[in-house]
Design an enzyme around this catalytic site. Structure first.
Site, mmCIF file in Angstrom:
data_model
loop_
_atom_site.group_PDB
_atom_site.id
_atom_site.type_symbol
_atom_site.label_atom_id
_atom_site.label_comp_id
_atom_site.label_asym_id
_atom_site.label_seq_id
_atom_site.Cartn_x
_atom_site.Cartn_y
_atom_site.Cartn_z
ATOM 1 N N HIS A 129 6.973 52.694 -47.497
ATOM 2 C CA HIS A 129 6.305 53.679 -46.656
ATOM 3 C C HIS A 129 4.857 53.307 -46.350
ATOM 4 O O HIS A 129 4.305 53.726 -45.323
ATOM 5 C CB HIS A 129 6.347 55.057 -47.327
ATOM 6 N N PHE A 375 12.094 54.923 -54.239
ATOM 7 C CA PHE A 375 11.064 53.878 -54.296
ATOM 8 C C PHE A 375 10.143 53.866 -53.079
ATOM 9 O O PHE A 375 9.646 52.810 -52.670
ATOM 10 C CB PHE A 375 11.709 52.489 -54.474
ATOM 11 N N CYS A 376 9.902 55.044 -52.484
ATOM 12 C CA CYS A 376 9.053 55.133 -51.287
ATOM 13 C C CYS A 376 9.512 54.139 -50.218
ATOM 14 O O CYS A 376 8.695 53.536 -49.508
ATOM 15 C CB CYS A 376 7.587 54.913 -51.649
ATOM 16 N N ALA A 377 10.827 53.976 -50.146
ATOM 17 C CA ALA A 377 11.448 53.159 -49.105
ATOM 18 C C ALA A 377 12.770 53.830 -48.739
ATOM 19 O O ALA A 377 13.842 53.228 -48.810
ATOM 20 C CB ALA A 377 11.676 51.730 -49.599
ATOM 21 N N CYS A 395 11.083 60.997 -53.341
ATOM 22 C CA CYS A 395 10.794 59.758 -54.061
ATOM 23 C C CYS A 395 11.294 59.837 -55.491
ATOM 24 O O CYS A 395 11.668 58.854 -56.094
ATOM 25 C CB CYS A 395 9.288 59.469 -54.064
#
Length: 459
Positions: A129, A375-377, A395
């Site tokens: 992100h 994982f902020c993805a 998250c």
């Protein structure tokens, strides 16, 4: 292999000393164990060398660029020599600037703030992100996740060829995925970008701690990374690369340090002359300790020999992947396949387990720290899990009880300070949890899976 050769190999490939290597943590089943920090991709432990360097400097701390006293002058020299050390670490070109920021996220938001008018940004949905979200004021094209490095290049080439109107453009790409650890074809993507008149910024947050990064060799325009992933504490980051867009834009923050001189006008306003150096985007009192810690980490990794560090880490990657492959219930997530080169970042799911439950059991019963979640993805993890990429998620852990299916994954990550024993304990724990189950009951509390302190599960 002879005894002497084995000893030499062990000496060359020994883990680097890090803070916390002897910290013990309690186990829910009783007793204590040395903590196995296997969440390097979130924040790597600080190198002992870095901590020692900072401790030696701390008594001499002073304001930077703002004092005539000895300590201020010393701190200023240290700050600027740290900039030179980072430039050398990154293989910066003579005309490049090194700007100190708070983090990778801050670095990429800074770059987003200086984009020329009507700039188009091209970014793969597979990004963290930090590099997926900063481009809110630009025209953004989000590219679908490629399944091979060659497909990544082809996807970018098509997108750049179709852009309209033809004008300034920026490509943002990761060097190593924070989810799969896979290396991206950065040099090939840079060539594709430049062939179409676009520039490229490399998110090296996961690459720089594990692998040499050379701006000139990769032919990228900018590199961004964070100190806390590079074995340096104190919350500093770096944006390094071409100076023209940085110099042409208004300062990222307006204030002291960014301004060369300020004068009142006859009409009561003020005229400001801004710096044209990196100081233009470093307003305020700089984090000299954080900056020095990054420079110290850069020196420590260089002196340890990146070839040796990479070789040792690749051995650990091979061991972890081989160990997980022995457990049929484990599915390792990958974009580019088993043969893709990667750093020490591996994500997986376990059949029949809520990922948050599994991670909680690793911590509570084995003293192993890993990460669970998206994982902020988020788009990438959902793509890898085969779920709807438009699903809304968090998250952290979802509100799912242990044993219920989750849309999360588990990530184990390691690096220059990881002892072999931590990897061995992790693989043993995975096999025991899959084959024998958890020894304790767990419950969801505040969105996290935690041990139920009331009673143990009968095995």
């Amino acid at each position: 292999m002879s005894v002497l050769t084995a000893a030499a190999d062990q000496s060359i490939c020994a883990p680097l000393p890090v803070l916390g290597k002897d910290v013990t943590v309690p186990l829910v089943t009783g007793g204590e164990v040395t903590y196995a920090a296997l969440d390097y991709a979130a924040s790597a432990p600080a190198l002992q060398r870095v901590w020692d360097d900072v401790a030696a400097y701390a008594p001499y701390y002073g304001s930077v660029h703002r004092g005539a006293g000895y300590l201020s002058q010393l701190s200023t020299d240290l700050f600027e020599s740290s900039r030179e050390s980072v430039a050398e670490f990154l293989g910066c070109r003579a005309e490049d600037q090194v700007v100190f920021t708070r983090s990778t996220t801050d670095s990429l938001n800074l770059l987003a703030a200086v984009l020329p008018a009507d700039c188009q940004v091209f970014v793969f949905e597979t990004e963290h992100h930090a590099s997926l979200l900063p481009w809110r004021d630009a025209r953004v094209t989000y590219l679908n996740a490629p399944r091979t490095p060659a497909q990544a290049v082809e996807t970018l080439e098509r997108a750049l060829a179709d852009r309209d109107p033809y004008g300034p453009a920026l490509v943002c790409v990761t060097g190593a995925s924070n989810v799969t650890g896979e290396l991206w074809p950065v040099r090939e993507l840079a060539a594709a970008a430049h062939a179409r008149g676009a520039r490229i910024v490399l998110d090296a947050a996961q690459l720089a701690p594990h692998h040499p990064v050379d701006i000139a060799e990769l032919d990228v325009d900018w590199v961004a990374f964070s100190g806390h992933k590079l074995y340096a504490p104190f919350g500093s980051g770096v944006l390094a690369g071409r100076s023209d867009w940085l110099t042409d834009a208004e300062p990222y923050l307006a204030g002291g340090g960014a301004s060369r001189q300020v004068a009142r006008r006859a009409d009561g306003g003020v005229d400001v002359e801004w710096h044209t150096t990196a100081a233009r985007h470093e307003a305020g009192s700089p984090n000299v300790i954080g900056v020095y810690s990054i420079a110290s980490a850069c020196k420590a990794l260089t002196e340890a020999g990146f070839d040796n560090l990479v070789a040792r880490e690749q051995r650990l990657v091979t061991e972890v992947r081989a160990g997980l492959a022995e457990v049929p219930a484990v599915k390792v997530l990958s974009l580019f396949g088993d043969d893709a080169p990667r750093v020490g970042v591996i994500s997986f799911v376990v059949e029949g387990w809520n990922s948050s439950h599994f991670a909680a059991a690793l911590s509570a019963e084995y003293g192993i720290g890993v990460r669970d979640g998206l994982f902020c993805a988020h788009p990438l993890v959902r793509t890898l899990l085969g779920t709807d990429p438009q699903d809304v998620g968090e998250c952290g852990a979802p509100e799912a009880e242990p044993g219920q299916k989750s849309l999360n994954a588990i990530r184990v990550s390691f690096g220059a300070g990881t002892p072999d024993e931590h990897v061995e304990r992790f693989l043993r724990a995975v096999k025991e949890l899959v084959n024998e189950g958890a020894q304790w009951k767990y419950r969801t509390e505040g969105g996290r899976c935690v041990p139920d302190r009331g009673e143990a599960t009968q095995v």
